[in-house]
Design a protein around this motif. Sequence first.
Motif, mmCIF file in Angstrom:
data_model
loop_
_atom_site.group_PDB
_atom_site.id
_atom_site.type_symbol
_atom_site.label_atom_id
_atom_site.label_comp_id
_atom_site.label_asym_id
_atom_site.label_seq_id
_atom_site.Cartn_x
_atom_site.Cartn_y
_atom_site.Cartn_z
ATOM 1 N N GLY A 67 19.827 70.065 12.039
ATOM 2 C CA GLY A 67 21.082 70.161 12.774
ATOM 3 C C GLY A 67 22.231 70.022 11.789
ATOM 4 O O GLY A 67 22.265 70.697 10.762
ATOM 5 N N ASP A 68 23.130 69.091 12.067
ATOM 6 C CA ASP A 68 24.276 68.849 11.176
ATOM 7 C C ASP A 68 24.011 67.754 10.149
ATOM 8 O O ASP A 68 24.879 67.454 9.328
ATOM 9 C CB ASP A 68 25.508 68.453 11.999
ATOM 10 C CG ASP A 68 26.010 69.587 12.871
ATOM 11 O OD1 ASP A 68 25.819 70.759 12.491
ATOM 12 O OD2 ASP A 68 26.587 69.289 13.945
ATOM 13 N N ALA A 127 8.043 66.408 17.987
ATOM 14 C CA ALA A 127 7.990 65.089 18.622
ATOM 15 C C ALA A 127 9.311 64.335 18.463
ATOM 16 O O ALA A 127 9.552 63.340 19.143
ATOM 17 C CB ALA A 127 6.843 64.257 18.048
ATOM 18 N N HIS A 128 10.159 64.820 17.551
ATOM 19 C CA HIS A 128 11.458 64.189 17.282
ATOM 20 C C HIS A 128 12.628 65.093 17.683
ATOM 21 O O HIS A 128 13.764 64.855 17.253
ATOM 22 C CB HIS A 128 11.567 63.832 15.797
ATOM 23 C CG HIS A 128 10.574 62.808 15.372
ATOM 24 N ND1 HIS A 128 10.790 61.456 15.513
ATOM 25 C CD2 HIS A 128 9.336 62.941 14.841
ATOM 26 C CE1 HIS A 128 9.737 60.792 15.070
ATOM 27 N NE2 HIS A 128 8.827 61.666 14.659
ATOM 28 N N GLY A 129 12.335 66.153 18.426
ATOM 29 C CA GLY A 129 13.395 67.069 18.832
ATOM 30 C C GLY A 129 13.867 67.969 17.708
ATOM 31 O O GLY A 129 14.998 68.457 17.724
ATOM 32 N N VAL A 144 8.304 66.141 9.809
ATOM 33 C CA VAL A 144 9.450 65.370 9.339
ATOM 34 C C VAL A 144 9.003 63.956 8.978
ATOM 35 O O VAL A 144 7.980 63.471 9.452
ATOM 36 C CB VAL A 144 10.566 65.300 10.408
ATOM 37 C CG1 VAL A 144 11.181 66.674 10.641
ATOM 38 C CG2 VAL A 144 10.056 64.712 11.709
ATOM 39 N N LEU A 145 9.817 63.305 8.152
ATOM 40 C CA LEU A 145 9.562 61.931 7.734
ATOM 41 C C LEU A 145 10.888 61.210 7.582
ATOM 42 O O LEU A 145 11.802 61.714 6.921
ATOM 43 C CB LEU A 145 8.821 61.922 6.387
ATOM 44 C CG LEU A 145 8.681 60.577 5.666
ATOM 45 C CD1 LEU A 145 7.747 59.653 6.446
ATOM 46 C CD2 LEU A 145 8.178 60.791 4.253
ATOM 47 N N SER A 146 10.985 60.030 8.184
ATOM 48 C CA SER A 146 12.129 59.152 7.953
ATOM 49 C C SER A 146 11.806 58.305 6.736
ATOM 50 O O SER A 146 10.786 57.617 6.702
ATOM 51 C CB SER A 146 12.382 58.256 9.169
ATOM 52 O OG SER A 146 13.391 57.308 8.854
ATOM 53 N N LEU A 147 12.677 58.350 5.735
ATOM 54 C CA LEU A 147 12.456 57.578 4.509
ATOM 55 C C LEU A 147 12.884 56.125 4.652
ATOM 56 O O LEU A 147 12.460 55.278 3.869
ATOM 57 C CB LEU A 147 13.211 58.209 3.339
ATOM 58 C CG LEU A 147 12.696 59.563 2.869
ATOM 59 C CD1 LEU A 147 13.669 60.171 1.863
ATOM 60 C CD2 LEU A 147 11.309 59.425 2.268
ATOM 61 N N PRO A 151 16.091 56.592 12.955
ATOM 62 C CA PRO A 151 15.655 57.722 13.772
ATOM 63 C C PRO A 151 15.920 59.053 13.055
ATOM 64 O O PRO A 151 16.898 59.197 12.320
ATOM 65 C CB PRO A 151 16.502 57.606 15.041
ATOM 66 C CG PRO A 151 16.940 56.181 15.091
ATOM 67 C CD PRO A 151 17.072 55.747 13.656
ATOM 68 N N ILE A 152 15.039 59.997 13.295
ATOM 69 C CA ILE A 152 15.193 61.334 12.724
ATOM 70 C C ILE A 152 16.180 62.096 13.593
ATOM 71 O O ILE A 152 16.052 62.100 14.822
ATOM 72 C CB ILE A 152 13.826 62.031 12.654
ATOM 73 C CG1 ILE A 152 12.954 61.299 11.629
ATOM 74 C CG2 ILE A 152 13.971 63.506 12.314
ATOM 75 C CD1 ILE A 152 11.513 61.676 11.617
ATOM 76 N N PRO A 153 17.171 62.749 12.982
ATOM 77 C CA PRO A 153 18.119 63.517 13.791
ATOM 78 C C PRO A 153 17.402 64.695 14.461
ATOM 79 O O PRO A 153 16.387 65.176 13.972
ATOM 80 C CB PRO A 153 19.151 64.006 12.773
ATOM 81 C CG PRO A 153 18.455 63.961 11.458
ATOM 82 C CD PRO A 153 17.425 62.869 11.551
#
Length: 173
Positions: A67-68, A127-129, A144-147, A151-153
């Motif tokens: 996204g942004d 699963a995270h949109g 995706v992975l959150s480091l 939350p993941i955007p």
Amino acid sequence: MKIRTGTLHDTDRVREVITAAFGSPEDADLVDALRADACWIPELSLVAEDENGTVIAHILFTRAGIGDAPALTLAPVSVDPAYQGTGIGSTLIRGGLDTARALGEHTVTVLGHPSYYPRFGFERADAHGVTCTLSAGPDEAKMVLSLDGDPIPSGDMTFGKPLADAISAYQPE
């Protein structure tokens, strides 16, 4: 094995490793195009060297987005065929993720094998949109992975132009 940031001095050997790993120069050409693009982050082009100082593997994270929100994307991961299956790729990926964390990055995307990347914490993007409208590949390969545990955007994955062009052109078999 030693992991370090790649340099321009490594360019020819990195091309050799990528070409050998993928069986054609297309991915090496992609890395050259990414190197010339604004998405390039020099600190996130990493190589692994053997005991003689020869580059035997390479990974690359480039600027991307969801996204942004800014994000990174991991591609490609290349290991010289003589060293494949020895854990060098996994070690290099973990080292790259640690480097990205140290640089203050928050999120990484990958379009890859759904049974390989979850070992590093990657989860299905949907699963995270998160979507990837550029890729015709299966949803389970979009991850995706959150480091940092945030939350993941949500939104659509974006990539540097050379990678976006390559993803758009790719048609899975």
